[in-house]
Each structure stands twice: as C-alpha cells, then as structure tokens.
Motif scaffolding. Structure first.
Motif, short mmCIF file in Angstrom:
data_model
loop_
_atom_site.label_atom_id
_atom_site.label_comp_id
_atom_site.label_asym_id
_atom_site.label_seq_id
_atom_site.Cartn_x
_atom_site.Cartn_y
_atom_site.Cartn_z
N GLY A 172 0.79 -1.24 0.00
CA GLY A 172 0.00 0.00 0.00
C GLY A 172 0.81 1.27 0.00
O GLY A 172 0.28 2.35 -0.29
N GLY A 226 2.37 2.05 -7.20
CA GLY A 226 0.95 1.81 -6.90
C GLY A 226 0.21 3.12 -6.72
O GLY A 226 -0.90 3.31 -7.26
N GLY A 243 -0.60 -3.09 3.70
CA GLY A 243 0.84 -3.22 3.89
C GLY A 243 1.19 -3.24 5.37
O GLY A 243 0.29 -3.38 6.22
N ASP A 260 1.16 -8.51 5.37
CA ASP A 260 2.59 -8.82 5.25
C ASP A 260 2.73 -9.89 4.17
O ASP A 260 2.23 -11.02 4.34
N THR A 283 5.06 -11.72 3.42
CA THR A 283 5.80 -12.92 3.81
C THR A 283 4.97 -13.83 4.75
O THR A 283 5.39 -14.95 5.02
N VAL A 311 10.58 -5.97 -2.84
CA VAL A 311 11.83 -5.43 -2.31
C VAL A 311 12.96 -5.70 -3.29
O VAL A 311 12.97 -6.74 -3.97
N THR A 367 8.58 -12.34 -0.42
CA THR A 367 7.90 -11.06 -0.66
C THR A 367 7.56 -10.89 -2.14
O THR A 367 6.44 -10.50 -2.50
N SER A 413 8.85 -6.99 -14.14
CA SER A 413 9.98 -6.08 -14.38
C SER A 413 10.77 -6.56 -15.59
O SER A 413 10.71 -7.75 -15.95
N TYR A 465 16.72 -11.17 -7.27
CA TYR A 465 15.57 -10.32 -7.62
C TYR A 465 15.04 -10.73 -9.00
O TYR A 465 13.83 -10.89 -9.19
N LYS A 502 11.27 -12.12 -10.20
CA LYS A 502 10.42 -11.46 -11.21
C LYS A 502 10.13 -12.42 -12.36
O LYS A 502 9.04 -12.38 -12.93
N PRO A 547 7.93 -2.77 -16.10
CA PRO A 547 8.70 -1.53 -16.19
C PRO A 547 10.19 -1.83 -16.28
O PRO A 547 10.67 -2.87 -15.81
N PHE A 584 13.95 0.29 -15.42
CA PHE A 584 14.43 0.95 -14.20
C PHE A 584 13.52 2.15 -13.91
O PHE A 584 13.34 3.02 -14.77
N MET A 614 12.66 2.79 -4.52
CA MET A 614 13.25 1.45 -4.57
C MET A 614 14.66 1.48 -5.15
O MET A 614 15.50 0.65 -4.78
N THR A 615 14.93 2.41 -6.06
CA THR A 615 16.23 2.45 -6.73
C THR A 615 17.09 3.62 -6.23
O THR A 615 18.07 3.98 -6.89
N1 LIG Z 1 11.29 0.77 -8.87
C1 LIG Z 1 11.67 0.06 -9.92
O1 LIG Z 1 12.71 0.33 -10.57
C2 LIG Z 1 10.82 -1.08 -10.39
C3 LIG Z 1 11.00 -1.57 -11.68
C4 LIG Z 1 10.25 -2.66 -12.11
C5 LIG Z 1 9.33 -3.24 -11.24
N2 LIG Z 1 9.17 -2.75 -9.99
C6 LIG Z 1 8.24 -3.43 -9.10
O2 LIG Z 1 7.12 -2.58 -8.85
C7 LIG Z 1 6.59 -2.86 -7.55
C8 LIG Z 1 6.44 -1.56 -6.80
O3 LIG Z 1 7.73 -0.96 -6.65
P1 LIG Z 1 7.92 0.59 -6.30
O4 LIG Z 1 8.88 1.15 -7.25
O5 LIG Z 1 6.61 1.23 -6.11
O6 LIG Z 1 8.70 0.44 -4.90
P2 LIG Z 1 8.32 0.91 -3.43
O7 LIG Z 1 7.81 2.30 -3.43
O8 LIG Z 1 9.50 0.57 -2.60
O9 LIG Z 1 7.09 -0.03 -3.08
C9 LIG Z 1 7.23 -1.38 -2.68
C10 LIG Z 1 6.17 -1.63 -1.64
O10 LIG Z 1 6.23 -3.00 -1.24
C11 LIG Z 1 6.01 -3.02 0.16
N3 LIG Z 1 6.52 -4.23 0.80
C12 LIG Z 1 7.80 -4.67 0.89
N4 LIG Z 1 7.85 -5.80 1.61
C13 LIG Z 1 6.55 -6.07 1.99
C14 LIG Z 1 5.94 -7.09 2.75
N5 LIG Z 1 6.65 -8.10 3.31
N6 LIG Z 1 4.61 -7.05 2.93
C15 LIG Z 1 3.88 -6.05 2.40
N7 LIG Z 1 4.38 -5.05 1.67
C16 LIG Z 1 5.71 -5.07 1.47
C17 LIG Z 1 6.78 -1.80 0.66
O11 LIG Z 1 6.32 -1.51 1.97
P3 LIG Z 1 7.32 -1.03 3.14
O12 LIG Z 1 7.32 0.46 2.99
O13 LIG Z 1 6.65 -1.55 4.37
O14 LIG Z 1 8.65 -1.68 2.89
C18 LIG Z 1 6.36 -0.77 -0.38
O15 LIG Z 1 5.13 -0.19 -0.03
C19 LIG Z 1 7.56 -3.86 -6.91
O16 LIG Z 1 7.03 -5.16 -7.06
C20 LIG Z 1 8.82 -3.72 -7.73
O17 LIG Z 1 9.59 -4.90 -7.73
C21 LIG Z 1 9.87 -1.67 -9.55
#
Ligand SMILES: NC(=O)c1ccc[n+]([C@@H]2O[C@H](COP(=O)([O-])OP(=O)(O)OC[C@H]3O[C@@H](n4cnc5c(N)ncnc54)[C@H](OP(=O)(O)O)[C@@H]3O)[C@@H](O)[C@H]2O)c1
Length: 248
Positions: A16, A21, A40, A63, A65, A92, A112, A141, A154, A158, A184, A186, A191-192
């Motif tokens: 969340g 998102g 979340g 959660d 996990t 993550v 996760t 990804s 990772y 994916k 997506p 990068f 996250m990055t």
């Molecule tokens: N950013 C990129 O470059 C990229 C590229 C391709 C795909 N993606 C994918 O897109 C999705 C969203 O990424 P984003 O960029 O929006 O990153 P983000 O802002 O870090 O969001 C990831 C979310 O996952 C939550 N999360 C992590 N561990 C969890 C758990 N055990 N239970 C519940 N929630 C958990 C995090 O919550 P907490 O705050 O509690 O940790 C955070 O809200 C991910 O699946 C990522 O792999 C990202």
C-alpha cells in the motif's frame, strides 16, 4: 469480452505504500465515493500516502511474507463488498552482495516478491471468478527477461512472478476477469534510490499513466517505456560470455 476498467469503485493495493501503486491510483478516475484499501505493514505511512488520493482510503495490515494469513485477509476484503481492481505491488530490491552474505534474507525476498503474490493472488482469483468480473495488475519487471549477476535473486523472483501471472491470466480467460502484466524498466524512485539510472529509465508517474491507459483498453502486457519490449528482445540475443560481463 475482456474486462476494461475506466472508473473502478473499489480497489485493493497490495504493497500500500508503493510509489508505483500510488501513481496508478492517481491516474485513475474513480466515481464519487470510491474506496481504496491500502494493504501493507506500515499503517501510518500508508495513511499519509493516501491523503492526496482521489479515493476514500482504508488501511489494512498485510505482510507479503506471512503466507498463512493471505487467504483469510483476502476473504475479509471481499466480505465487505466486490472489488473492481487488485494491484499487486509489494516488492523489495536488495543489493545482491548483501544477499550473497545472507541467504536467509534472500529467501525472505523470494517470499515477498514471488511466493506472497502466489498465495494472495490465488485467493483473489477465487473471489473475482465468483464475481465474474474484475482486474488484477501484477508488477513484473524487465529484470524478469534474463538473470543478471548483479541482481539474479531479484531477477529470479520477477521471472517466477511473470510466469505465474501469465499462467493465471490464461486460467482466467473467459471468466470475465482480466490480468494486466506490467513490465517496467528501471524506475527512478524510492526502490532504486542511490543507484545510477539504467538506459531507458522511467518514472513511477509514467508507469501509472501507462497502466491507467492499458486498464481502459484490452492489452494483457504493458512495457514501460514501450520501447523496453524491443530492448528485451535484444537482451535475450546477447551471447552469454558478453552478458556475464555486464557490470550491473
Ligand atoms: N522501482 C523500480 O525500478 C521497479 C522496476 C520494475 C518493477 N518494480 C516493481 O514494482 C513494484 C512496486 O515498486 P515501487 O517502485 O513502487 O517500490 P516501493 O515504493 O519501494 O514499493 C514497494 C512496496 O512493497 C512493500 N513491501 C515490501 N515488503 C513487503 C511485505 N513483506 N509485505 C507487504 N508489503 C511489502 C513496501 O512496503 P514497506 O514500505 O513496508 O517496505 C512498499 O510499499 C515492486 O514489485 C517492484 O519490484 C519496480
């Protein structure tokens, strides 16, 4: 006829606090009184994230996990009413060198990014099938295309998630439920943070816009940016001795 979502009335965002998102939610045009459930671990942070969304916001503890809790969690969400759109965004990204030193942490990352999506989305699919309508968005990804030594755990999650989502989409075909798989490249953001942007880097806002457009259409897969699909084909063709020399 494939489900198309233009104005969802009830949305569940798993992960969340996810930036991507949130950007998807911001690009939607929900009717008045629509509700989003931000699911979340950090309820306070999610409540803050929800402040500027065009939805009535509820937060719920989830959660990814905690596999044994997922069926009950999903049953409770649907017990309160039908859901139009489920976005599976929990994830993550951990430095590969840290995972090399800490295999248990690598296992939790797999839970996760992959196993938790499987247990949760199978439960979601049961309810959407019964509703005979609804949409699921899964965030894969470009890392799913080919494992790189710089982040192969990772990438493996994916690749597994991408395969699971394609199979689930096929199993839902004809049920009135549609799954949109998002790949997506990068994404510059939380996250990055601290990483140098990869070629064709994009933003969470661009991913949100692409997903909102795809939800209103009939696509089953969306690459962001769009040219990432062609880049992925090229990535598959690079000879392995060259591929393993890539620094990241
Ligand atoms: N950013 C990129 O470059 C990229 C590229 C391709 C795909 N993606 C994918 O897109 C999705 C969203 O990424 P984003 O960029 O929006 O990153 P983000 O802002 O870090 O969001 C990831 C979310 O996952 C939550 N999360 C992590 N561990 C969890 C758990 N055990 N239970 C519940 N929630 C958990 C995090 O919550 P907490 O705050 O509690 O940790 C955070 O809200 C991910 O699946 C990522 O792999 C990202």
């Amino acid at each position: 006829m494939n489900e198309r979502i233009r104005r969802p009335g009830r949305v569940l965002l798993l992960g969340g606090g996810s930036e991507i998102g949130r950007e998807i939610l911001l690009k939607l045009d929900p009717p008045p009184g629509s509700e989003v459930i931000l699911a979340g671990r950090d309820l306070q942070r999610m409540a803050q994230c929800g402040e500027s969304l065009p939805f009535r916001v509820r937060t719920a503890y989830y959660d990814a996990t905690a596999l044994e809790t997922h069926q009950r969690f999903v049953d409770e969400v649907f017990a309160d009413g039908p859901v139009d759109l489920v976005i599976s965004a929990a994830g993550v990204l951990t430095d590969q060198e840290l995972l090399d030193r800490d295999p248990l942490r690598a296992g939790l990352l797999v839970q996760t990014n992959l196993t938790g999506h499987v247990t949760t989305l199978l439960a979601v699919a049961q309810h959407l099938r019964a509703q005979r309508r609804g949409m699921i968005v899964v965030l894969s990804s470009v890392a799913a295309v080919r494992p790189r030594k710089a982040n192969f755990v990772y990438g493996a999650t994916k690749a597994g998630l991408d395969a699971f989502a394609r199979g689930l989409a096929d199993s839902l075909h004809g049920s009135g439920v549609r799954l949109l798989l998002v790949r997506p490249g990068f994404v510059i953001g939380r996250m990055t943070a601290g990483m140098a942007p990869a070629p064709a880097a994009t933003t969470a806002a661009a991913v949100g816009a692409a997903v909102a457009t795809a939800l209103a259409g009939s696509a089953s897969v969306v690459w962001v940016p769009r040219r990432m699909g062609a880049l992925a084909t090229a990535m598959r063709l690079i000879p392995r001795p060259l591929w393993r020399k890539l620094p990241r």
